[in-house]
Design a protein around this motif. Structure first.
Motif, mmCIF file in Angstrom:
data_model
loop_
_atom_site.group_PDB
_atom_site.id
_atom_site.type_symbol
_atom_site.label_atom_id
_atom_site.label_comp_id
_atom_site.label_asym_id
_atom_site.label_seq_id
_atom_site.Cartn_x
_atom_site.Cartn_y
_atom_site.Cartn_z
ATOM 1 N N GLN A 72 -84.505 -121.708 11.326
ATOM 2 C CA GLN A 72 -83.039 -122.200 11.807
ATOM 3 C C GLN A 72 -82.843 -122.006 13.342
ATOM 4 O OE1 GLN A 72 -80.774 -119.887 8.847
ATOM 5 N NE2 GLN A 72 -81.794 -120.804 7.101
ATOM 6 N N ALA A 73 -83.769 -121.892 13.996
ATOM 7 C CA ALA A 73 -83.431 -121.518 15.531
ATOM 8 C C ALA A 73 -82.577 -122.827 16.016
ATOM 9 C CB ALA A 73 -84.665 -121.227 16.403
ATOM 10 N N HIS A 74 -83.083 -123.903 15.548
ATOM 11 C CA HIS A 74 -82.257 -125.176 16.135
ATOM 12 C C HIS A 74 -80.975 -125.327 15.769
ATOM 13 C CE1 HIS A 74 -83.535 -126.421 12.159
ATOM 14 N NE2 HIS A 74 -82.456 -127.211 12.119
ATOM 15 N N GLN A 75 -80.276 -124.283 14.887
ATOM 16 C CA GLN A 75 -78.774 -124.578 14.514
ATOM 17 C C GLN A 75 -78.122 -123.998 15.383
ATOM 18 O OE1 GLN A 75 -78.653 -122.944 10.367
ATOM 19 N NE2 GLN A 75 -79.927 -124.547 9.665
ATOM 20 N N GLY A 76 -78.411 -123.374 16.458
ATOM 21 C CA GLY A 76 -77.433 -122.620 17.297
ATOM 22 C C GLY A 76 -77.663 -121.200 17.895
ATOM 23 N N GLY A 77 -77.227 -120.813 18.848
ATOM 24 C CA GLY A 77 -77.402 -119.508 19.590
ATOM 25 C C GLY A 77 -76.528 -118.515 18.825
ATOM 26 N N ALA A 78 -75.443 -119.057 18.261
ATOM 27 C CA ALA A 78 -74.485 -117.971 17.864
ATOM 28 C C ALA A 78 -75.483 -117.411 16.385
ATOM 29 C CB ALA A 78 -73.163 -118.642 17.224
ATOM 30 N N GLU A 79 -76.019 -118.145 15.806
ATOM 31 C CA GLU A 79 -76.933 -117.622 14.647
ATOM 32 C C GLU A 79 -78.186 -116.987 14.903
ATOM 33 O OE1 GLU A 79 -77.393 -121.118 11.793
ATOM 34 O OE2 GLU A 79 -78.613 -119.770 10.515
ATOM 35 N N LEU A 80 -78.583 -117.417 15.942
ATOM 36 C CA LEU A 80 -79.832 -116.508 16.615
ATOM 37 C C LEU A 80 -79.106 -115.199 16.762
ATOM 38 C CD1 LEU A 80 -82.834 -116.577 17.242
ATOM 39 C CD2 LEU A 80 -81.860 -117.578 19.495
ATOM 40 N N GLN A 81 -78.049 -115.116 17.576
ATOM 41 C CA GLN A 81 -77.570 -113.835 18.038
ATOM 42 C C GLN A 81 -77.440 -112.993 16.789
ATOM 43 O OE1 GLN A 81 -74.224 -114.452 20.082
ATOM 44 N NE2 GLN A 81 -74.760 -113.390 22.086
ATOM 45 N N GLN A 82 -76.793 -113.559 15.673
ATOM 46 C CA GLN A 82 -76.774 -112.867 14.479
ATOM 47 C C GLN A 82 -77.751 -112.277 13.802
ATOM 48 O OE1 GLN A 82 -74.603 -114.839 11.404
ATOM 49 N NE2 GLN A 82 -74.726 -113.025 9.957
ATOM 50 N N LEU A 83 -78.908 -113.159 13.814
ATOM 51 C CA LEU A 83 -80.510 -112.487 13.384
ATOM 52 C C LEU A 83 -80.988 -111.376 14.192
ATOM 53 C CD1 LEU A 83 -81.756 -115.955 12.233
ATOM 54 C CD2 LEU A 83 -81.063 -114.044 10.674
ATOM 55 N N GLU A 84 -80.730 -111.676 15.566
ATOM 56 C CA GLU A 84 -81.269 -110.769 16.440
ATOM 57 C C GLU A 84 -80.257 -109.067 16.209
ATOM 58 O OE1 GLU A 84 -82.735 -113.207 20.115
ATOM 59 O OE2 GLU A 84 -80.734 -112.266 20.400
ATOM 60 N N SER A 85 -79.174 -109.357 15.931
ATOM 61 C CA SER A 85 -78.467 -108.221 15.860
ATOM 62 C C SER A 85 -78.990 -107.305 14.213
ATOM 63 C CB SER A 85 -77.093 -108.618 15.423
ATOM 64 O OG SER A 85 -75.903 -107.581 15.385
ATOM 65 N N GLU A 86 -78.958 -108.521 13.287
ATOM 66 C CA GLU A 86 -79.759 -107.919 12.018
ATOM 67 C C GLU A 86 -81.325 -107.179 12.388
ATOM 68 O OE1 GLU A 86 -77.443 -111.034 9.162
ATOM 69 O OE2 GLU A 86 -79.750 -110.511 8.778
ATOM 70 N N LEU A 87 -82.178 -107.747 13.157
ATOM 71 C CA LEU A 87 -83.172 -107.371 13.556
ATOM 72 C C LEU A 87 -83.017 -105.906 14.101
ATOM 73 C CD1 LEU A 87 -86.290 -107.524 13.594
ATOM 74 C CD2 LEU A 87 -86.128 -108.820 15.379
ATOM 75 N N GLN A 88 -82.350 -105.634 15.031
ATOM 76 C CA GLN A 88 -81.831 -104.488 15.652
ATOM 77 C C GLN A 88 -81.576 -103.397 14.812
ATOM 78 O OE1 GLN A 88 -82.526 -103.652 18.879
ATOM 79 N NE2 GLN A 88 -81.830 -101.576 18.472
ATOM 80 N N ARG A 89 -80.793 -103.805 13.728
ATOM 81 C CA ARG A 89 -80.300 -102.631 12.717
ATOM 82 C C ARG A 89 -81.447 -102.358 11.997
ATOM 83 N NH1 ARG A 89 -75.539 -105.773 12.437
ATOM 84 N NH2 ARG A 89 -76.320 -106.799 10.592
ATOM 85 N N ALA A 90 -82.206 -103.370 11.610
ATOM 86 C CA ALA A 90 -83.354 -103.075 10.613
ATOM 87 C C ALA A 90 -84.542 -102.240 11.331
ATOM 88 C CB ALA A 90 -84.027 -104.278 10.040
ATOM 89 N N SER A 91 -84.488 -102.528 12.587
ATOM 90 C CA SER A 91 -85.514 -101.615 13.514
ATOM 91 C C SER A 91 -84.990 -100.232 13.541
ATOM 92 C CB SER A 91 -85.732 -102.390 14.810
ATOM 93 O OG SER A 91 -86.428 -103.493 14.860
ATOM 94 N N GLU A 92 -83.735 -100.176 13.751
ATOM 95 C CA GLU A 92 -83.361 -98.695 13.867
ATOM 96 C C GLU A 92 -83.444 -97.981 12.375
ATOM 97 O OE1 GLU A 92 -79.767 -99.764 17.195
ATOM 98 O OE2 GLU A 92 -79.241 -99.429 15.232
ATOM 99 N N GLU A 93 -83.035 -98.824 11.622
ATOM 100 C CA GLU A 93 -83.464 -98.188 10.312
ATOM 101 C C GLU A 93 -84.734 -97.756 9.759
ATOM 102 O OE1 GLU A 93 -81.127 -96.973 7.994
ATOM 103 O OE2 GLU A 93 -82.283 -96.996 6.232
ATOM 104 N N ASP A 94 -85.751 -98.785 10.218
ATOM 105 C CA ASP A 94 -87.114 -98.410 10.316
ATOM 106 C C ASP A 94 -87.418 -97.388 10.885
ATOM 107 O OD1 ASP A 94 -90.188 -99.705 11.712
ATOM 108 O OD2 ASP A 94 -89.919 -99.106 9.321
#
Length: 197
Positions: A72-94
């Motif tokens: 879904q990268a083509h759907q926009g920068g805002a959505e990408l930012q949200q996914l990166e934020s979730e990835l950061q939280r998951a990495s911290e949890e990991d």
């Protein structure tokens, strides 16, 4: 007859005192401690397995999120930012879960060392048949004074040797316990004791 009853009471007292064995109580205490350690070890292991499952689930979720983000990268920068934020939280949890798992692994190793030490102590208690109990020493000394028998502790196994210091003359004792019954030996030894106190 009264002296015989007194001797019988002394014998019963001696037998009950000799029957008390602190090594057995220590072994029971060590076994209870060993059971507690094993229970704690199992609880720790269950907790570690649960956290490991959580880590694997979190990693799967992160991987799936990454795949979705690429699709879904083509759907926009805002959505990408949200996914990166979730990835950061998951990495911290990991990272937090991995640190917790490392801590649990250390505790598990410590518990294994404690268990090994307890097993060693239990073996020492089982193997130690020469525990000196103050009351047993007292009873042995009391018996020696009553019976006036000086034992030879360096004789062959199965042989009972010593010297009875009687009223007039010292008399050697030499009995073969493989040939004679315990009752005969006991009766013979008590017959040497002067009951006229």
């Amino acid at each position: 007859m009264a002296a015989f009853r007194d001797m019988e009471e002394v014998s019963q007292g001696l037998l009950s005192l000799l029957g008390a064995n602190r090594a057995e109580a220590q072994q029971r205490r060590l076994l209870r401690r060993h059971e507690q350690v094993v229970e704690r070890l199992l609880e720790t292991q269950d907790g570690a397995e649960q956290r490991l499952r959580e880590v694997l689930t979190a990693e799967k979720e992160v991987a799936q999120s990454l795949l979705n983000a690429k699709e879904q990268a083509h759907q926009g920068g805002a959505e990408l930012q949200q996914l990166e934020s979730e990835l950061q939280r998951a990495s911290e949890e990991d990272a937090r879960l991995k640190a917790s798992l490392l801590q649990l692994s250390r505790e598990l190793e410590e518990l294994k060392e404690i268990e090994t030490d307890l097993e060693r102590q239990e073996r020492e208690v089982d193997e130690d048949t020469t525990v000196t109990i103050p009351s047993a020493v007292y009873v042995a000394q009391l018996y020696r004074r009553i019976s006036k028998i000086e034992w030879d502790y360096e004789c062959e196994p199965g042989t009972i040797k010593g010297i009875h210091h009687g009223p007039s003359v010292a008399q050697p004792i030499h009995l073969d316990s493989t040939q004679l019954s315990k009752k005969f030996i006991s009766d013979y030894l008590w017959s040497l004791v002067d009951t006229e106190w």
